[in-house]
Motif scaffolding. Structure first.
Motif, PDB file in Angstrom:
ATOM      1  N   ILE A 194      66.431  67.669  33.159  1.00  0.00           N
ATOM      2  CA  ILE A 194      65.123  68.446  33.158  1.00  0.00           C
ATOM      3  C   ILE A 194      64.472  68.405  34.057  1.00  0.00           C
TER       4      ILE A 194
ATOM      5  N   VAL B  58      64.891  75.576  33.577  1.00  0.00           N
ATOM      6  CA  VAL B  58      65.518  75.330  32.418  1.00  0.00           C
ATOM      7  C   VAL B  58      65.798  76.294  31.389  1.00  0.00           C
TER       8      VAL B  58
ATOM      9  N   MET C 227      67.458  76.965  27.653  1.00  0.00           N
ATOM     10  CA  MET C 227      67.892  76.388  26.346  1.00  0.00           C
ATOM     11  C   MET C 227      68.693  77.445  25.675  1.00  0.00           C
TER      12      MET C 227
ATOM     13  N   ILE D   3      60.710  73.870  29.026  1.00  0.00           N
ATOM     14  CA  ILE D   3      61.859  74.695  29.337  1.00  0.00           C
ATOM     15  C   ILE D   3      61.126  76.107  29.764  1.00  0.00           C
TER      16      ILE D   3
ATOM     17  N   TRP E   4      64.396  80.456  26.246  1.00  0.00           N
ATOM     18  CA  TRP E   4      64.971  79.818  25.114  1.00  0.00           C
ATOM     19  C   TRP E   4      65.997  81.191  24.766  1.00  0.00           C
TER      20      TRP E   4
ATOM     21  N   VAL F 107      56.943  80.144  27.468  1.00  0.00           N
ATOM     22  CA  VAL F 107      58.449  80.038  27.235  1.00  0.00           C
ATOM     23  C   VAL F 107      58.994  81.298  26.991  1.00  0.00           C
TER      24      VAL F 107
END
Length: 255
Positions: free
Chosen positions: A200, A206, A208, A229, A232, A251
């Motif tokens: 990370i 990033v 997820m 992150i 998601w 996010v």
């Protein structure tokens, strides 16, 4: 799509494991082939099947084809519909001609299975994921070295971190065993947690991949907080407090 037709298609897949589109047409003579194809596309997005040339295969059968029923295989079949839905969404985020990291984990294995054969460079810590990816044309695979975890089929430890230090990562597709707002994303193995943390830190973006069944679970080793992150991907809406926290952290949630 029509609920009755959807249930009938799922029942056929449950019984046969796979079916050709022309054969499916025999069950629904009054429905056009184009409509049935759209039905299969919709069911694929929901994680029930994977479309093949001229038909579809049940995701349950797909996992049965992987072989013996070891601990990893048993866990891989849990929440398979949710994992396949997540994988189908994540597939659109994998960019060509970029340095991509695929974490270990059964959801990311689903992504590896449905990924197109194209100009991808993929680094991974998952033994089974590397084996799946090398079957595809034009996919260049880099495997990290290290200590093998038989429960996750992943490698980690000092050697994995050492080899990672010399690599650049544009986008990392990560997995986790649990998430809580207070402790973030967590796993059960200290070596794996340390490797994920380093990945990370080195990644430009990033993503997820984690289904909602793991929300509220707190494993021993945390490796990332929500704000670390960028995206998601899950199979349905997250609890309201987590959705709110994600928005505040910038996010993006996809489901």
């Amino acid at each position: 799509m029509n609920d009755f037709r959807k249930q009938k298609i799922l029942a056929i897949l449950e019984q046969k494991g796979e079916i050709q589109l022309q054969k499916l047409k025999e069950f629904f003579p009054d429905v056009s082939t184009m409509t049935l194809r759209r039905d299969l596309i919709a069911l694929e997005k929901e994680g029930y099947l994977i479309r093949t040339h001229g038909g579809a295969i049940s995701t349950k059968k797909l996992w049965q084809l992987t072989g013996q029923e070891d601990e990893y295989s048993k866990r891989a079949q849990e929440n398979i519909e949710a994992k396949m839905k997540i994988a189908n969404i994540a597939k659109g985020l994998v960019e060509k001609n970029r340095s991509i990291y695929f974490d270990a984990g059964s959801t990311i294995m689903c992504l590896a299975k449905i990924l197109d054969s194209d100009n991808f460079t993929i680094i991974t810590s998952g033994l089974n994921i590397a084996l799946e990816l090398v079957k595809k044309k034009n996919v260049f695979v880099v495997m990290l070295g290290g200590i093998v975890n038989s429960n996750t089929l992943s490698v980690s430890g000092p050697n994995a971190i050492f080899s990672l230090d010399r690599m650049n990562i544009d986008i990392a597709f990560m997995s986790a065993s649990g998430f809580c707002l207070e402790t973030g994303f967590s796993v059960s193995n200290a070596y794996e947690g340390e490797l994920k943390k380093r990945i990370i830190e080195q990644s430009q973006k990033v993503v997820m991949l984690m289904d909602t069944s793991k929300v509220g679970k707190n494993m021993p080793f945390s490796y990332a907080m929500l704000e670390e992150i960028d995206i998601w991907v899950c199979e349905k809406a997250l609890p309201e407090d987590i959705e709110k926290a994600a928005r505040e952290c910038g996010v993006k949630i996809l489901y």
